[in-house]
Design a protein around this motif. Structure first.
Motif, mmCIF file in Angstrom:
data_model
loop_
_atom_site.group_PDB
_atom_site.id
_atom_site.type_symbol
_atom_site.label_atom_id
_atom_site.label_comp_id
_atom_site.label_asym_id
_atom_site.label_seq_id
_atom_site.Cartn_x
_atom_site.Cartn_y
_atom_site.Cartn_z
ATOM 1 N N LEU A 190 -4.413 11.692 6.740
ATOM 2 C CA LEU A 190 -3.498 10.614 6.369
ATOM 3 C C LEU A 190 -3.225 10.715 4.879
ATOM 4 C CD1 LEU A 190 -5.152 7.721 8.397
ATOM 5 C CD2 LEU A 190 -3.104 9.042 9.026
ATOM 6 N N LEU A 191 -1.948 10.612 4.508
ATOM 7 C CA LEU A 191 -1.517 10.782 3.122
ATOM 8 C C LEU A 191 -0.860 9.500 2.623
ATOM 9 C CD1 LEU A 191 -0.886 12.384 0.548
ATOM 10 C CD2 LEU A 191 1.075 13.398 1.754
ATOM 11 N N VAL A 192 -1.558 8.760 1.767
ATOM 12 C CA VAL A 192 -0.994 7.579 1.118
ATOM 13 C C VAL A 192 -0.293 8.083 -0.138
ATOM 14 C CG1 VAL A 192 -1.500 5.327 0.095
ATOM 15 C CG2 VAL A 192 -2.872 6.168 2.022
ATOM 16 N N GLU A 193 1.043 8.045 -0.136
ATOM 17 C CA GLU A 193 1.768 8.773 -1.169
ATOM 18 C C GLU A 193 2.785 7.925 -1.920
ATOM 19 O OE1 GLU A 193 4.203 11.937 0.262
ATOM 20 O OE2 GLU A 193 5.163 10.721 1.791
ATOM 21 N N THR A 194 3.237 8.504 -3.035
ATOM 22 C CA THR A 194 4.253 7.899 -3.896
ATOM 23 C C THR A 194 3.849 6.476 -4.288
ATOM 24 O OG1 THR A 194 5.814 9.162 -2.532
ATOM 25 C CG2 THR A 194 6.755 7.818 -4.259
ATOM 26 N N ILE A 195 2.593 6.322 -4.669
ATOM 27 C CA ILE A 195 2.055 5.005 -5.009
ATOM 28 C C ILE A 195 2.650 4.538 -6.333
ATOM 29 C CG2 ILE A 195 -0.032 3.722 -5.624
ATOM 30 C CD1 ILE A 195 -1.557 5.816 -3.852
ATOM 31 N N SER B 265 -1.774 10.036 -3.350
ATOM 32 C CA SER B 265 -0.903 10.582 -4.385
ATOM 33 C C SER B 265 -0.052 9.480 -5.005
ATOM 34 C CB SER B 265 0.006 11.669 -3.794
ATOM 35 O OG SER B 265 0.789 12.274 -4.813
ATOM 36 N N ALA B 266 -0.042 9.433 -6.329
ATOM 37 C CA ALA B 266 0.661 8.376 -7.051
ATOM 38 C C ALA B 266 1.935 8.895 -7.702
ATOM 39 C CB ALA B 266 -0.252 7.779 -8.131
ATOM 40 N N ALA B 267 2.878 7.984 -7.894
ATOM 41 C CA ALA B 267 4.079 8.252 -8.682
ATOM 42 C C ALA B 267 3.899 7.586 -10.039
ATOM 43 C CB ALA B 267 5.317 7.688 -7.982
ATOM 44 N N VAL B 268 4.116 8.335 -11.104
ATOM 45 C CA VAL B 268 3.896 7.796 -12.441
ATOM 46 C C VAL B 268 5.157 7.883 -13.288
ATOM 47 C CG1 VAL B 268 1.429 8.295 -12.432
ATOM 48 C CG2 VAL B 268 3.023 10.011 -13.314
ATOM 49 N N VAL C 260 -6.625 13.926 -4.420
ATOM 50 C CA VAL C 260 -5.890 12.922 -5.175
ATOM 51 C C VAL C 260 -4.853 13.677 -5.995
ATOM 52 C CG1 VAL C 260 -7.458 12.968 -7.168
ATOM 53 C CG2 VAL C 260 -6.110 10.907 -6.689
ATOM 54 N N GLY C 261 -3.697 13.048 -6.248
ATOM 55 C CA GLY C 261 -2.686 13.796 -6.973
ATOM 56 C C GLY C 261 -1.519 12.953 -7.416
ATOM 57 N N LEU C 262 -0.495 13.657 -7.887
ATOM 58 C CA LEU C 262 0.729 13.042 -8.359
ATOM 59 C C LEU C 262 1.910 13.653 -7.623
ATOM 60 C CD1 LEU C 262 0.063 13.088 -12.230
ATOM 61 C CD2 LEU C 262 -0.427 11.240 -10.615
ATOM 62 N N ASN C 263 2.913 12.818 -7.340
ATOM 63 C CA ASN C 263 4.115 13.336 -6.702
ATOM 64 C C ASN C 263 5.326 12.523 -7.139
ATOM 65 O OD1 ASN C 263 3.290 11.099 -4.726
ATOM 66 N ND2 ASN C 263 5.232 11.732 -3.825
ATOM 67 N N CYS C 264 6.503 13.020 -6.788
ATOM 68 C CA CYS C 264 7.767 12.320 -7.018
ATOM 69 C C CYS C 264 7.994 12.003 -8.491
ATOM 70 C CB CYS C 264 7.801 11.048 -6.161
ATOM 71 S SG CYS C 264 9.471 10.385 -5.903
ATOM 72 N N SER C 265 8.726 10.990 -8.775
ATOM 73 C CA SER C 265 8.950 10.320 -10.072
ATOM 74 C C SER C 265 9.398 11.208 -11.221
ATOM 75 C CB SER C 265 7.710 9.518 -10.475
ATOM 76 O OG SER C 265 6.581 10.328 -10.586
ATOM 77 N N LEU C 266 8.641 12.242 -11.535
ATOM 78 C CA LEU C 266 8.947 13.080 -12.697
ATOM 79 C C LEU C 266 9.121 14.534 -12.273
ATOM 80 C CD1 LEU C 266 6.182 11.746 -15.106
ATOM 81 C CD2 LEU C 266 8.592 11.105 -15.108
ATOM 82 N N ALA D 80 -10.320 17.577 -4.642
ATOM 83 C CA ALA D 80 -9.140 18.433 -4.766
ATOM 84 C C ALA D 80 -7.989 17.660 -5.406
ATOM 85 C CB ALA D 80 -8.725 18.964 -3.398
ATOM 86 N N VAL D 81 -7.134 18.363 -6.147
ATOM 87 C CA VAL D 81 -5.999 17.741 -6.835
ATOM 88 C C VAL D 81 -4.704 18.344 -6.297
ATOM 89 C CG1 VAL D 81 -4.789 17.547 -9.046
ATOM 90 C CG2 VAL D 81 -7.254 17.113 -8.923
ATOM 91 N N SER D 82 -3.744 17.454 -6.003
ATOM 92 C CA SER D 82 -2.444 17.885 -5.487
ATOM 93 C C SER D 82 -1.337 17.571 -6.481
ATOM 94 C CB SER D 82 -2.143 17.195 -4.153
ATOM 95 O OG SER D 82 -1.968 15.803 -4.343
ATOM 96 N N ALA D 83 -0.266 18.338 -6.407
ATOM 97 C CA ALA D 83 0.929 18.065 -7.206
ATOM 98 C C ALA D 83 2.144 18.498 -6.408
ATOM 99 C CB ALA D 83 0.883 18.816 -8.531
ATOM 100 N N TYR D 84 3.037 17.535 -6.158
ATOM 101 C CA TYR D 84 4.333 17.903 -5.573
ATOM 102 C C TYR D 84 5.417 17.067 -6.245
ATOM 103 C CZ TYR D 84 2.946 14.338 -1.973
ATOM 104 O OH TYR D 84 2.507 13.221 -1.294
#
Length: 365
Positions: free
Chosen positions: A202-207, A236-239, A267-273, A292-296
Protein backbone atom coordinates in the motif's frame (compact mmCIF):
# COMPACT_ATOMS: atom_id res chain seq x y z
CA UNK A 1 9.09 -14.31 18.78
CA UNK A 2 9.05 -15.71 15.27
CA UNK A 3 10.95 -13.78 12.60
CA UNK A 4 8.65 -12.13 10.06
CA UNK A 5 9.24 -13.51 6.57
CA UNK A 6 10.99 -11.01 4.33
CA UNK A 7 8.79 -9.60 1.57
CA UNK A 8 10.07 -10.31 -1.97
CA UNK A 9 10.25 -6.58 -2.74
CA UNK A 10 12.61 -6.10 0.22
CA UNK A 11 14.96 -8.63 -1.37
CA UNK A 12 14.85 -6.65 -4.63
CA UNK A 13 15.69 -3.41 -2.81
CA UNK A 14 18.75 -5.01 -1.25
CA UNK A 15 20.14 -5.90 -4.67
CA UNK A 16 19.24 -2.98 -6.91
CA UNK A 17 17.23 0.19 -7.40
CA UNK A 18 13.60 -0.71 -8.10
CA UNK A 19 11.67 1.23 -10.74
CA UNK A 20 8.17 2.55 -10.08
CA UNK A 21 5.89 3.65 -12.91
CA UNK A 22 5.02 7.14 -14.16
CA UNK A 23 1.93 9.32 -14.36
CA UNK A 24 -1.39 7.67 -15.12
CA UNK A 25 -3.13 11.02 -15.74
CA UNK A 26 -0.45 12.27 -18.11
CA UNK A 27 -0.49 9.03 -20.08
CA UNK A 28 -4.29 8.90 -20.24
CA UNK A 29 -4.27 12.32 -21.94
CA UNK A 30 -2.18 10.92 -24.79
CA UNK A 31 -5.11 8.62 -25.71
CA UNK A 32 -7.35 11.58 -26.55
CA UNK A 33 -10.27 10.54 -24.38
CA UNK A 34 -13.34 12.80 -24.23
CA UNK A 35 -16.26 13.18 -21.82
CA UNK A 36 -18.31 10.55 -23.63
CA UNK A 37 -15.47 8.03 -23.25
CA UNK A 38 -15.25 8.27 -19.49
CA UNK A 39 -19.03 8.17 -19.10
CA UNK A 40 -19.63 5.09 -21.23
CA UNK A 41 -23.11 3.67 -20.87
CA UNK A 42 -22.96 3.37 -17.11
CA UNK A 43 -22.45 7.06 -16.33
CA UNK A 44 -24.08 8.50 -19.45
CA UNK A 45 -26.70 10.40 -17.45
CA UNK A 46 -24.42 11.88 -14.80
CA UNK A 47 -25.21 15.55 -14.25
CA UNK A 48 -21.63 16.68 -13.56
CA UNK A 49 -18.53 16.57 -15.78
CA UNK A 50 -16.50 13.41 -15.17
CA UNK A 51 -13.46 13.77 -17.44
CA UNK A 52 -11.14 14.84 -14.62
CA UNK A 53 -12.17 11.79 -12.58
CA UNK A 54 -9.45 9.59 -14.05
CA UNK A 55 -10.09 6.72 -11.63
CA UNK A 56 -13.40 6.03 -13.37
CA UNK A 57 -11.55 4.99 -16.53
CA UNK A 58 -10.71 1.72 -14.76
CA UNK A 59 -14.43 0.91 -14.99
CA UNK A 60 -15.41 2.50 -18.31
CA UNK A 61 -12.21 2.10 -20.38
CA UNK A 62 -10.43 -0.92 -18.88
CA UNK A 63 -8.62 -1.74 -22.14
CA UNK A 64 -6.88 1.66 -22.11
CA UNK A 65 -5.93 1.42 -18.43
CA UNK A 66 -4.56 -2.09 -18.89
CA UNK A 67 -2.60 -0.92 -21.94
CA UNK A 68 -1.00 1.82 -19.85
CA UNK A 69 -0.02 -0.69 -17.16
CA UNK A 70 1.44 -2.95 -19.85
CA UNK A 71 3.49 -0.11 -21.33
CA UNK A 72 4.94 0.91 -17.97
CA UNK A 73 5.83 -2.70 -17.18
CA UNK A 74 7.47 -3.19 -20.56
CA UNK A 75 9.36 0.08 -19.99
CA UNK A 76 10.99 -1.57 -16.99
CA UNK A 77 8.77 -0.79 -14.01
CA UNK A 78 9.11 -3.20 -11.12
CA UNK A 79 6.20 -1.54 -9.32
CA UNK A 80 2.98 -0.34 -10.94
CA UNK A 81 0.41 1.75 -9.10
CA UNK A 82 -3.32 1.18 -9.12
CA UNK A 83 -5.42 3.86 -10.80
CA UNK A 84 -6.99 4.85 -7.48
CA UNK A 85 -5.50 8.22 -6.50
CA UNK A 86 -8.99 9.63 -5.80
CA UNK A 87 -10.88 6.40 -5.18
CA UNK A 88 -12.53 7.27 -1.86
CA UNK A 89 -16.16 8.16 -1.27
CA UNK A 90 -15.01 11.63 -0.15
CA UNK A 91 -13.15 12.43 -3.37
CA UNK A 92 -15.69 10.73 -5.64
CA UNK A 93 -18.42 12.91 -4.11
CA UNK A 94 -16.88 15.88 -5.94
CA UNK A 95 -18.14 14.32 -9.18
CA UNK A 96 -21.49 12.91 -8.10
CA UNK A 97 -22.93 15.19 -5.40
CA UNK A 98 -24.05 18.80 -5.79
CA UNK A 99 -21.83 21.30 -4.02
CA UNK A 100 -23.92 22.92 -1.24
CA UNK A 101 -21.90 26.13 -1.61
CA UNK A 102 -23.61 26.70 -4.94
CA UNK A 103 -26.91 27.00 -3.07
CA UNK A 104 -25.81 29.14 -0.13
CA UNK A 105 -24.73 26.24 2.09
CA UNK A 106 -21.31 24.95 3.02
CA UNK A 107 -19.33 21.75 3.18
CA UNK A 108 -19.03 20.67 6.82
CA UNK A 109 -18.97 17.46 8.89
CA UNK A 110 -22.75 17.09 8.57
CA UNK A 111 -22.42 17.18 4.77
CA UNK A 112 -19.56 14.68 4.77
CA UNK A 113 -21.38 12.31 7.10
CA UNK A 114 -24.01 11.98 4.39
CA UNK A 115 -21.21 11.21 1.94
CA UNK A 116 -19.78 8.54 4.24
CA UNK A 117 -23.26 7.01 4.67
CA UNK A 118 -24.02 7.07 0.92
CA UNK A 119 -24.12 3.44 -0.25
CA UNK A 120 -23.65 4.35 -3.90
CA UNK A 121 -20.44 6.29 -3.19
CA UNK A 122 -18.97 3.69 -0.84
CA UNK A 123 -19.85 0.94 -3.32
CA UNK A 124 -18.29 2.88 -6.18
CA UNK A 125 -15.11 3.49 -4.17
CA UNK A 126 -14.83 -0.22 -3.38
CA UNK A 127 -15.40 -1.18 -7.01
CA UNK A 128 -12.78 1.22 -8.39
CA UNK A 129 -10.16 0.03 -5.91
CA UNK A 130 -10.82 -3.67 -6.27
CA UNK A 131 -11.09 -3.48 -10.07
CA UNK A 132 -7.99 -1.37 -10.53
CA UNK A 133 -5.90 -3.58 -8.25
CA UNK A 134 -7.11 -6.65 -10.13
CA UNK A 135 -6.19 -5.07 -13.48
CA UNK A 136 -2.70 -4.29 -12.19
CA UNK A 137 -2.36 -7.77 -10.72
CA UNK A 138 -3.24 -9.41 -14.03
CA UNK A 139 -0.67 -7.43 -15.99
CA UNK A 140 2.06 -7.55 -13.36
CA UNK A 141 1.78 -11.34 -13.31
CA UNK A 142 1.55 -11.62 -17.08
CA UNK A 143 4.69 -9.58 -17.70
CA UNK A 144 6.48 -11.31 -14.82
CA UNK A 145 5.77 -14.69 -16.41
CA UNK A 146 6.96 -13.45 -19.79
CA UNK A 147 10.19 -11.91 -18.48
CA UNK A 148 11.04 -14.08 -15.49
CA UNK A 149 11.20 -11.00 -13.23
CA UNK A 150 8.64 -10.49 -10.47
CA UNK A 151 6.56 -7.32 -10.65
CA UNK A 152 4.65 -5.68 -7.80
CA UNK A 153 1.32 -3.88 -7.42
CA UNK A 154 1.20 -0.79 -5.21
CA UNK A 155 -2.26 0.17 -4.02
CA UNK A 156 -2.25 3.94 -4.50
CA UNK A 157 -3.84 6.00 -1.71
CA UNK A 158 -4.05 9.72 -2.51
CA UNK A 159 -4.35 12.76 -0.23
CA UNK A 160 -8.09 13.61 -0.64
CA UNK A 161 -9.69 16.89 -1.73
CA UNK A 162 -10.22 18.05 1.89
CA UNK A 163 -7.81 18.96 4.69
CA UNK A 164 -7.85 17.93 8.34
CA UNK A 165 -5.11 20.43 9.20
CA UNK A 166 -6.47 23.69 7.83
CA UNK A 167 -9.70 25.66 8.00
CA UNK A 168 -11.13 27.03 4.73
CA UNK A 169 -12.84 29.78 6.76
CA UNK A 170 -10.60 32.77 7.46
CA UNK A 171 -12.99 33.87 10.21
CA UNK A 172 -13.05 30.52 12.01
CA UNK A 173 -9.61 28.97 12.37
CA UNK A 174 -11.00 26.00 14.32
CA UNK A 175 -13.50 24.96 11.64
CA UNK A 176 -12.86 21.78 9.66
CA UNK A 177 -15.03 20.57 6.81
CA UNK A 178 -14.55 16.93 7.75
CA UNK A 179 -13.68 14.93 10.86
CA UNK A 180 -10.77 12.54 11.43
CA UNK A 181 -13.18 9.62 11.87
CA UNK A 182 -14.91 10.39 8.56
CA UNK A 183 -11.59 10.43 6.72
CA UNK A 184 -10.57 7.25 8.54
CA UNK A 185 -13.76 5.48 7.42
CA UNK A 186 -13.26 6.51 3.79
CA UNK A 187 -9.67 5.30 3.80
CA UNK A 188 -10.59 1.96 5.38
CA UNK A 189 -13.02 1.33 2.51
CA UNK A 190 -10.27 2.09 0.03
CA UNK A 191 -7.68 -0.07 1.76
CA UNK A 192 -10.00 -3.08 1.84
CA UNK A 193 -10.75 -2.77 -1.88
CA UNK A 194 -7.05 -2.51 -2.76
CA UNK A 195 -6.22 -5.59 -0.71
CA UNK A 196 -9.14 -7.57 -2.17
CA UNK A 197 -7.91 -6.81 -5.70
CA UNK A 198 -4.47 -8.26 -5.02
CA UNK A 199 -2.13 -5.39 -4.10
CA UNK A 200 1.34 -6.37 -2.90
CA UNK A 201 1.86 -3.17 -0.91
CA UNK A 202 0.00 0.00 0.00
CA UNK A 203 1.37 3.39 -1.05
CA UNK A 204 0.22 6.50 0.83
CA UNK A 205 1.41 9.13 -1.62
CA UNK A 206 1.55 12.80 -2.54
CA UNK A 207 1.09 13.76 1.12
CA UNK A 208 0.46 17.50 1.42
CA UNK A 209 -1.45 17.28 4.69
CA UNK A 210 0.26 15.19 7.37
CA UNK A 211 -2.97 14.72 9.35
CA UNK A 212 -4.74 13.27 6.31
CA UNK A 213 -1.80 10.90 5.93
CA UNK A 214 -2.03 9.99 9.60
CA UNK A 215 -5.68 9.04 9.07
CA UNK A 216 -4.68 6.85 6.11
CA UNK A 217 -1.98 5.13 8.15
CA UNK A 218 -4.35 4.53 11.08
CA UNK A 219 -6.90 3.14 8.61
CA UNK A 220 -4.32 0.74 7.22
CA UNK A 221 -3.32 -0.45 10.69
CA UNK A 222 -6.95 -0.98 11.74
CA UNK A 223 -7.72 -2.97 8.58
CA UNK A 224 -4.63 -5.11 9.12
CA UNK A 225 -5.64 -5.84 12.70
CA UNK A 226 -9.34 -6.40 12.01
CA UNK A 227 -8.88 -8.51 8.87
CA UNK A 228 -5.76 -10.42 10.03
CA UNK A 229 -3.70 -9.32 7.03
CA UNK A 230 -0.37 -7.55 6.69
CA UNK A 231 1.23 -5.84 3.68
CA UNK A 232 4.24 -3.56 3.38
CA UNK A 233 3.42 0.15 3.50
CA UNK A 234 5.25 2.85 1.56
CA UNK A 235 4.89 6.56 2.27
CA UNK A 236 5.66 9.50 -0.03
CA UNK A 237 5.20 13.23 0.56
CA UNK A 238 4.83 16.22 -1.73
CA UNK A 239 6.92 19.19 -0.63
CA UNK A 240 7.20 22.85 -1.56
CA UNK A 241 10.25 24.90 -2.45
CA UNK A 242 11.23 25.13 1.20
CA UNK A 243 11.03 21.39 1.67
CA UNK A 244 7.81 21.50 3.68
CA UNK A 245 4.63 19.48 3.18
CA UNK A 246 2.33 21.79 1.28
CA UNK A 247 -0.52 22.33 3.76
CA UNK A 248 0.73 21.09 7.13
CA UNK A 249 4.18 22.67 6.52
CA UNK A 250 6.24 19.92 8.15
CA UNK A 251 9.90 19.98 7.17
CA UNK A 252 11.32 16.87 5.54
CA UNK A 253 12.90 15.72 8.80
CA UNK A 254 9.72 16.41 10.80
CA UNK A 255 7.69 14.46 8.24
CA UNK A 256 9.99 11.46 8.66
CA UNK A 257 9.80 11.69 12.46
CA UNK A 258 5.99 11.74 12.22
CA UNK A 259 5.75 8.51 10.20
CA UNK A 260 8.76 6.40 11.11
CA UNK A 261 6.85 4.59 13.88
CA UNK A 262 4.88 2.87 11.11
CA UNK A 263 8.12 1.11 10.09
CA UNK A 264 7.36 1.55 6.40
CA UNK A 265 8.99 -0.40 3.62
CA UNK A 266 10.03 2.94 2.13
CA UNK A 267 9.65 6.66 2.60
CA UNK A 268 10.15 9.26 -0.09
CA UNK A 269 9.19 12.33 -2.05
CA UNK A 270 7.07 12.63 -5.17
CA UNK A 271 5.18 15.10 -7.35
CA UNK A 272 5.25 18.85 -6.51
CA UNK A 273 8.78 19.71 -7.68
CA UNK A 274 11.01 18.83 -10.58
CA UNK A 275 14.03 16.66 -9.77
CA UNK A 276 16.48 19.57 -9.56
CA UNK A 277 14.43 21.39 -6.91
CA UNK A 278 13.73 18.14 -5.07
CA UNK A 279 17.38 17.17 -4.69
CA UNK A 280 18.30 18.91 -1.38
CA UNK A 281 15.18 17.67 0.40
CA UNK A 282 15.64 14.15 -0.89
CA UNK A 283 19.26 14.29 0.27
CA UNK A 284 18.12 15.27 3.78
CA UNK A 285 15.52 12.50 3.90
CA UNK A 286 18.05 9.95 2.65
CA UNK A 287 20.40 10.92 5.45
CA UNK A 288 17.75 10.67 8.19
CA UNK A 289 15.66 7.65 7.17
CA UNK A 290 16.55 4.12 8.23
CA UNK A 291 14.37 2.49 5.55
CA UNK A 292 14.42 2.45 1.76
CA UNK A 293 14.03 5.88 0.10
CA UNK A 294 11.94 6.56 -3.00
CA UNK A 295 11.84 9.47 -5.42
CA UNK A 296 9.42 9.98 -8.28
CA UNK A 297 9.37 13.70 -9.11
CA UNK A 298 7.37 15.58 -11.69
CA UNK A 299 8.97 16.02 -15.09
CA UNK A 300 10.01 19.56 -14.21
CA UNK A 301 7.60 22.43 -13.90
CA UNK A 302 4.25 22.69 -15.71
CA UNK A 303 4.41 23.90 -19.30
CA UNK A 304 1.12 23.93 -21.22
CA UNK A 305 3.00 24.19 -24.52
CA UNK A 306 4.83 20.89 -24.10
CA UNK A 307 3.41 17.57 -25.27
CA UNK A 308 3.06 16.16 -21.74
CA UNK A 309 2.31 19.47 -20.01
CA UNK A 310 5.72 19.48 -18.31
CA UNK A 311 9.18 20.67 -19.33
CA UNK A 312 11.43 17.63 -19.02
CA UNK A 313 11.69 14.86 -21.58
CA UNK A 314 12.90 11.27 -21.04
CA UNK A 315 16.64 12.09 -21.41
CA UNK A 316 16.32 14.89 -18.84
CA UNK A 317 14.63 12.69 -16.26
CA UNK A 318 17.17 9.93 -16.87
CA UNK A 319 19.99 12.38 -16.20
CA UNK A 320 18.50 13.76 -12.98
CA UNK A 321 17.45 10.39 -11.54
CA UNK A 322 20.83 9.03 -12.56
CA UNK A 323 22.42 11.72 -10.40
CA UNK A 324 20.16 10.75 -7.46
CA UNK A 325 21.34 7.15 -7.85
CA UNK A 326 25.04 7.94 -8.30
CA UNK A 327 24.96 10.04 -5.13
CA UNK A 328 23.51 7.13 -3.17
CA UNK A 329 20.17 8.74 -2.34
CA UNK A 330 17.56 6.26 -3.56
CA UNK A 331 16.30 2.70 -3.54
CA UNK A 332 13.15 3.28 -5.64
CA UNK A 333 12.97 5.64 -8.63
CA UNK A 334 10.33 6.71 -11.12
CA UNK A 335 8.26 9.68 -12.20
CA UNK A 336 5.10 11.53 -11.26
CA UNK A 337 3.20 14.15 -13.32
CA UNK A 338 4.49 14.50 -16.88
CA UNK A 339 6.24 11.12 -16.93
CA UNK A 340 5.12 8.71 -19.65
CA UNK A 341 6.27 5.13 -20.30
CA UNK A 342 9.05 6.61 -22.43
CA UNK A 343 10.30 8.59 -19.42
CA UNK A 344 10.28 5.46 -17.26
CA UNK A 345 12.15 3.47 -19.90
CA UNK A 346 14.88 6.13 -19.98
CA UNK A 347 15.11 6.21 -16.18
CA UNK A 348 15.28 2.41 -15.97
CA UNK A 349 18.09 2.29 -18.51
CA UNK A 350 20.05 5.05 -16.75
CA UNK A 351 19.83 3.29 -13.38
CA UNK A 352 20.64 -0.20 -14.62
CA UNK A 353 23.61 -1.55 -12.72
CA UNK A 354 23.85 1.41 -10.34
CA UNK A 355 24.08 0.31 -6.70
CA UNK A 356 21.11 1.14 -4.47
CA UNK A 357 21.40 3.43 -1.45
CA UNK A 358 22.63 1.56 1.60
CA UNK A 359 19.77 1.14 4.08
CA UNK A 360 21.16 2.01 7.50
CA UNK A 361 18.62 0.43 9.83
CA UNK A 362 18.54 1.54 13.48
CA UNK A 363 19.31 -1.23 15.93
CA UNK A 364 17.23 -1.30 19.11
CA UNK A 365 19.23 -0.90 22.31
Amino acid sequence: MMKTRQHPLEKVLERRIAIIDGAMGTTIRTYGMAEKDIRGERFANSTKDLLNNGDLFSLTQPAMICDIHRRFLEAGADIIETNTFGATSITQSEFFVDDPREHGGRKDPEFYQKIIDDKMLSGLAWEINETSARQCREWADRVANETGRQRFVAGAIGPLTVSLSNSPDADDAGFRVVTFDQVLTAYKEQVRGLIAGGSDLLLVETIFDSLNAKAALVAIREVFDEDKVELPVSISAAVGRGGETLISAQTTEAFWNAVKHVKPLSVGLNCSLGPDLMYPFLSELSEKADVAVSAYPNAGLPNPLSETGFDLGPPDMARFLGKFAEDGLINIAGGCCGNTPEHIAAIAKALEGVAPREIRREVAA
